[in-house]
Each structure stands twice: as structure tokens, then as C-alpha cells.
Design an enzyme around this catalytic site. Sequence first.
Site, mmCIF file in Angstrom:
data_model
loop_
_atom_site.group_PDB
_atom_site.id
_atom_site.type_symbol
_atom_site.label_atom_id
_atom_site.label_comp_id
_atom_site.label_asym_id
_atom_site.label_seq_id
_atom_site.Cartn_x
_atom_site.Cartn_y
_atom_site.Cartn_z
ATOM 1 N N LYS A 1 0.837 -1.208 0.000
ATOM 2 C CA LYS A 1 0.000 0.000 0.000
ATOM 3 C C LYS A 1 0.872 1.258 0.000
ATOM 4 C CE LYS A 1 -4.150 -1.537 -0.200
ATOM 5 N NZ LYS A 1 -4.474 -2.679 0.627
ATOM 6 N N LYS B 1 -6.842 -14.859 -14.306
ATOM 7 C CA LYS B 1 -8.133 -15.113 -13.678
ATOM 8 C C LYS B 1 -9.083 -13.931 -13.802
ATOM 9 C CE LYS B 1 -6.839 -13.940 -9.003
ATOM 10 N NZ LYS B 1 -6.823 -14.250 -7.621
ATOM 11 N N LYS C 1 -11.692 -7.454 -11.855
ATOM 12 C CA LYS C 1 -12.718 -6.421 -11.891
ATOM 13 C C LYS C 1 -12.680 -5.562 -13.152
ATOM 14 C CE LYS C 1 -13.912 -6.015 -7.112
ATOM 15 N NZ LYS C 1 -15.004 -6.949 -7.340
#
Length: 329
Positions: free
Chosen positions: A111, A194, A197
Site C-alpha cells: 500500500k 483469472k 474487476k
Amino acid sequence: MERVVSGIRPTGRLHLGNYFGAMVNFLKMQKTNDCLFFIADIHSLTTHPTPEDLHGNITQTLVEYLASGLDPEKATIYVQSDVPEIYELYALLNMNAYVGELNRTTSFKDKVRQNPENVNAGLLTYPVLMAADILIHHAAKVPVGKDQEQHLEMTRVFARRFNNIYKVDYFKEPDAFNFGQELIKIPGLDGSGKMGKSEGNGIFLADDPKLIRKKVMRAVTDSGPTVPNSPVSEAVQNLFTIMNVVSEPEMLEFYKQSYANCSIRYGDLKKQLAEDIIKFTDPIYQRMNDLSNNKEYLNKVAQKGAERAREIASKTVKEVREIMGIKRI
Ligand code: TRP
């Protein structure tokens, strides 16, 4: 019954990959375990959603999970912020969580790298809040993906440390709920990897039939087999893999055969796949619409979940306070 606790990110947009990944296992678990599923809205504050987005996403997430089959009669379903005891335990656990170890957490370091302008204390102590979520219910098992394993390990460390410091055998160290072979990975529509979004790659439970058809028809394939029994490219294999979970086995067999003998037409394969996906998602889609219009029911579910969660949580906090010496003068 073993107790299972799992937090759900309030992203509000489940795709087929999420459904056949975590959700299918949640649906099984709620029959065999004492499950507490909660929407982790406080965690999501670390990324500073607008109040409208936050509220909308919490509602949508609840709608999608209920529409998918999470059953408030079987599992305890609640919103994290409805259980203030969690923040209390979070504050208490923070006193024995060291900045050094929090700094070294992989998710935190990621992050910091991704958003150097928003390195807030909530991000740093994310693992402590997650530990509070789990320990407050004395969970035996926590279903976690690879990316959450370190957080669960830290929960175990905090539990052990608490027990050592206060010379008690109070918190139990939760284990990972291992899905093993049962975790099905759904590929995306963009030819590799895979389902995620990004638009075009994922099919969402909230997509209407028209959009599903459009996305599937645009899925990446290849130029088609020219010699019998040629190897299947990743892009085409991906469509077969999705077909494997939504279509009749004969249908998949038919298209595999027609690939093998070179008579396959990808347009037909996609049309069939789109219809089979719609057949699968349509009941969920309908339930989502019904639930979205039934705020009263959603409210009832959240309230009932919070009541049960608080019953457990308030007992834990009371005991923890006593262990730590926090009591009336
Ligand atoms: N961190 C988890 C995620 O990003 C969500 C979460 C929060 C969670 N608290 C939890 C998961 C407690 C399991 C148990 O997916």
C-alpha cells in the site's frame, strides 16, 4: 459447531470468480459451521471512500451476498461498524502491537508503494483491526486467501502475546480454513489470467443479460483449430473452463469435440456460453433487484446480525477489560 469468522470487503460488485471462489464455500460453510460473516466497512475507510460510496457499497454488498444465498437464518451476517465492541478491542490490542512488525507487513508495504500520499495509521494497524474482528468471537477457523495469510498469522501472534503478557489462556489462535481442492479458479474473458474487476474481463452478478451477451461475444479467442486434436490455446480453454461451471456437461463435451475435429465456430460457443451464464445468474439477478427494493428487510437482517454479534462481542470485551485491569474504582 466450530465457529468461523470472515470479513467481506464492501466492494459491492461480485463477479463470477468471487462467486465460484469464496461464495460457494461460504454457502457450504454456513450449513456445517457457526458462521459469522461481516461487511468490513471500517477497514475500507483506509482508502477514503466518499460517504455516499461507502454507504452504497455496504448496501450493495449485503444485497449481493443475500441474493447469492447467504442465509441469515443459518449464518450471522452483520456490518462491522454496527458492532462498536470491535473498535474497543482494536484499541486495546493496539497497545501490544508493535510498529516494527506492522511496518513489515507485506500488504502494508504494498500500500505504501502504491499510494505513498496516503500512508495513514489505519492502514498500518489494519492487521490489528482484523485480529479484533476474529478474536472478539473466539473464532476457530478463518477462511483466507493467500493474500490474507500473513494477517491471520499476525492475529495468532497478537492472541499469543496477550495470553503471555496477562498470564492467561484466554484468546485461542485461529486456524486458516483450508478450501483445498474445492477452490475453483474462474478465468477472465480477456484471454489470460483469472477473472478480475476490469471491464470486459469480468462478468458481474449485477450485469444484465444484454451486457453479459455483449461481454461474452467480445471474449478473446484465437484463429481456430486447423488440424484435428491440436492443443487448446489459453483463451479458448478459459471459455471451456467457464462453461464447465455453468453449462450442462454434454454441452461442454460437444464443443470440445467440435474443437478437436475443427468444426467449432467460436460465435456459436460464445452464444451458448452467454445463455448458460445468464441462466445461472438470472435468479441471483432477480433476487438482487427484489432485495434492493426491500430496505426494510435489509435493515432487519443487519440488525439481527448485529444483535447476535454484539452478544458475543460484549462478553469478550468485558472479559478482556477485566483481564487488563480496567474496572470501576
Ligand atoms: N482483510 C480481508 C480482505 O481484505 C477482509 C477482512 C477484514 C477479514 N477482517 C477480516 C477476513 C477478518 C477474515 C477475517 O479480504
